[in-house]
Design a protein around this motif. Sequence first.
Motif, mmCIF file in Angstrom:
data_model
loop_
_atom_site.group_PDB
_atom_site.id
_atom_site.type_symbol
_atom_site.label_atom_id
_atom_site.label_comp_id
_atom_site.label_asym_id
_atom_site.label_seq_id
_atom_site.Cartn_x
_atom_site.Cartn_y
_atom_site.Cartn_z
ATOM 1 N N ASP A 1 5.951 4.976 15.064
ATOM 2 C CA ASP A 1 6.569 4.676 13.766
ATOM 3 C C ASP A 1 7.163 3.267 13.747
ATOM 4 O O ASP A 1 7.074 2.556 12.739
ATOM 5 C CB ASP A 1 7.659 5.700 13.455
ATOM 6 C CG ASP A 1 7.095 7.047 13.022
ATOM 7 O OD1 ASP A 1 5.881 7.118 12.750
ATOM 8 O OD2 ASP A 1 7.868 8.023 12.964
ATOM 9 N N ALA A 2 7.777 2.861 14.847
ATOM 10 C CA ALA A 2 8.377 1.525 14.909
ATOM 11 C C ALA A 2 7.307 0.437 14.852
ATOM 12 O O ALA A 2 7.482 -0.589 14.178
ATOM 13 C CB ALA A 2 9.205 1.390 16.183
ATOM 14 N N ILE A 3 6.190 0.656 15.546
ATOM 15 C CA ILE A 3 5.099 -0.325 15.513
ATOM 16 C C ILE A 3 4.516 -0.421 14.105
ATOM 17 O O ILE A 3 4.282 -1.516 13.578
ATOM 18 C CB ILE A 3 4.000 0.056 16.523
ATOM 19 C CG1 ILE A 3 4.544 0.016 17.952
ATOM 20 C CG2 ILE A 3 2.801 -0.883 16.388
ATOM 21 C CD1 ILE A 3 3.584 0.584 18.978
ATOM 22 N N ILE A 4 4.289 0.731 13.479
ATOM 23 C CA ILE A 4 3.720 0.738 12.128
ATOM 24 C C ILE A 4 4.665 0.059 11.141
ATOM 25 O O ILE A 4 4.231 -0.719 10.272
ATOM 26 C CB ILE A 4 3.408 2.182 11.689
ATOM 27 C CG1 ILE A 4 2.248 2.745 12.516
ATOM 28 C CG2 ILE A 4 3.072 2.238 10.203
ATOM 29 C CD1 ILE A 4 1.924 4.197 12.227
ATOM 30 N N ALA A 5 5.962 0.312 11.266
ATOM 31 C CA ALA A 5 6.930 -0.299 10.350
ATOM 32 C C ALA A 5 6.926 -1.816 10.478
ATOM 33 O O ALA A 5 6.940 -2.544 9.478
ATOM 34 C CB ALA A 5 8.323 0.262 10.629
ATOM 35 N N ARG A 6 6.886 -2.304 11.703
ATOM 36 C CA ARG A 6 6.870 -3.752 11.913
ATOM 37 C C ARG A 6 5.569 -4.358 11.394
ATOM 38 O O ARG A 6 5.579 -5.405 10.740
ATOM 39 C CB ARG A 6 7.041 -4.047 13.400
ATOM 40 C CG ARG A 6 7.015 -5.523 13.741
ATOM 41 C CD ARG A 6 7.181 -5.748 15.228
ATOM 42 N NE ARG A 6 7.092 -7.161 15.569
ATOM 43 C CZ ARG A 6 7.157 -7.631 16.802
ATOM 44 N NH1 ARG A 6 7.320 -6.802 17.817
ATOM 45 N NH2 ARG A 6 7.056 -8.926 17.040
ATOM 46 N N TRP A 7 4.447 -3.709 11.686
ATOM 47 C CA TRP A 7 3.150 -4.199 11.232
ATOM 48 C C TRP A 7 3.106 -4.224 9.702
ATOM 49 O O TRP A 7 2.600 -5.175 9.102
ATOM 50 C CB TRP A 7 2.061 -3.291 11.793
ATOM 51 C CG TRP A 7 0.654 -3.748 11.558
ATOM 52 C CD1 TRP A 7 -0.117 -4.504 12.384
ATOM 53 C CD2 TRP A 7 -0.167 -3.446 10.413
ATOM 54 N NE1 TRP A 7 -1.362 -4.703 11.830
ATOM 55 C CE2 TRP A 7 -1.415 -4.068 10.624
ATOM 56 C CE3 TRP A 7 0.040 -2.727 9.246
ATOM 57 C CZ2 TRP A 7 -2.455 -3.979 9.706
ATOM 58 C CZ3 TRP A 7 -0.993 -2.645 8.315
ATOM 59 C CH2 TRP A 7 -2.225 -3.264 8.554
ATOM 60 N N SER A 8 3.645 -3.190 9.076
ATOM 61 C CA SER A 8 3.625 -3.090 7.613
ATOM 62 C C SER A 8 4.457 -4.188 6.969
ATOM 63 O O SER A 8 4.052 -4.781 5.962
ATOM 64 C CB SER A 8 4.150 -1.717 7.176
ATOM 65 O OG SER A 8 3.374 -0.679 7.716
#
Length: 380
Positions: free
Chosen positions: A159-166
């Motif tokens: 979730d943290a990776i996806i949030a940063r990527w988004s």
Amino acid sequence: MLPPDRAGDAARDCSGGNILAQSSTRGTGFSSTSQAATGRAYPNGNPALGYNPPGVRNTDSAVPLHRSKPVTHDYACEGPAPGSLSFRWTYGSNVAAKNRDPRVQVVQYNEDTFVLRQNVCVHWEAPFTYLLFGNEGALLIDTGATANAAHYPLRETVDAIIARWSRARGRSKVPLTVALTSGEDVAQNQGLVQFADRPGTTIVPKPLAAMQRAYGLTNWPAGTGRLDLGGRVIEVIPTPGTHRDGVTFYDPYCDFLFTGDLLFPGKINIGNDGDFVASLERLQTFASAHPVKWLLGGHVEMMFVPGKYYPRFATYKPYERVLEMTPDLIGDALRHAREVRGKDMMLIRPDFVLFNGVSPDQRTPVWPEGVPNINPPRPF
């Protein structure tokens, strides 16, 4: 479109995006001399330039600093997308309870590809999982060996990776698909429960028949399936042999084959030797028709010296072999899989060990010809 006076600035380079010629624009607040947007002074793009040339990809310089809409990448490229795995994985501790390494180690191979590994002191197999992004979604391949999120916070990490990527790409939502190289492999499917109630998430079902329907594999194990992440289309190749439901994923952006338990630098426990040989033949045929840079498996159990491996349940592995395998090892595995077919035996190779019909703790008193017999250093 580029302004007319800048139309000649961009020159295509499929190995890593675009190379920009020297611009007449001076970097206000940065330098009094002209700078190329991808020159040494600005390796990720000159922030003084108000545009992002068309066709730029394979690097975060493709993300405009002042975007007006969500960023879209072009995943078509001649040759594999650049990236790096030049680092050392955490290797555990003699006393697992005293280990202080991250529960999940995250390495960004490139801007849209992440490699995650479970801490070997949380589970001795230390499985790898892979997170891939496209323009319309993300794919998580495998979920590790531990269900308890307090011990193995896979979902929190993803979730943290996806949030940063988004945030970097101006996207409010990124649908996630969770898929397994084998639903039978308990070292790769335990973390799946962490995603059961996650919004915007599609989980490829574990039962064999349901998985085949999800990928459209109506003639199993022939044919291939597809997962479209938005410009980045992942192919699904049936590869049973170590497990009845084994699949391999092919990423044409990085030219990777994610092989799970079928082929990895470790002890390969063959479940059905006929299926295993047929799957390696199928994989070799596929690799001969598609560019393949590396095979990335589910584990690392081999040491860096040929043919030597760590025993089961070891939580301290300071001399591991690298994760990545070259595609020529498919042929090597196939030749020796044919040799062990129909026999109860183990067979040692420099980069893997085959176990067919015998315990994974089997030992052999005879060292195989052609494999250098080098004693690994002692860690104590």
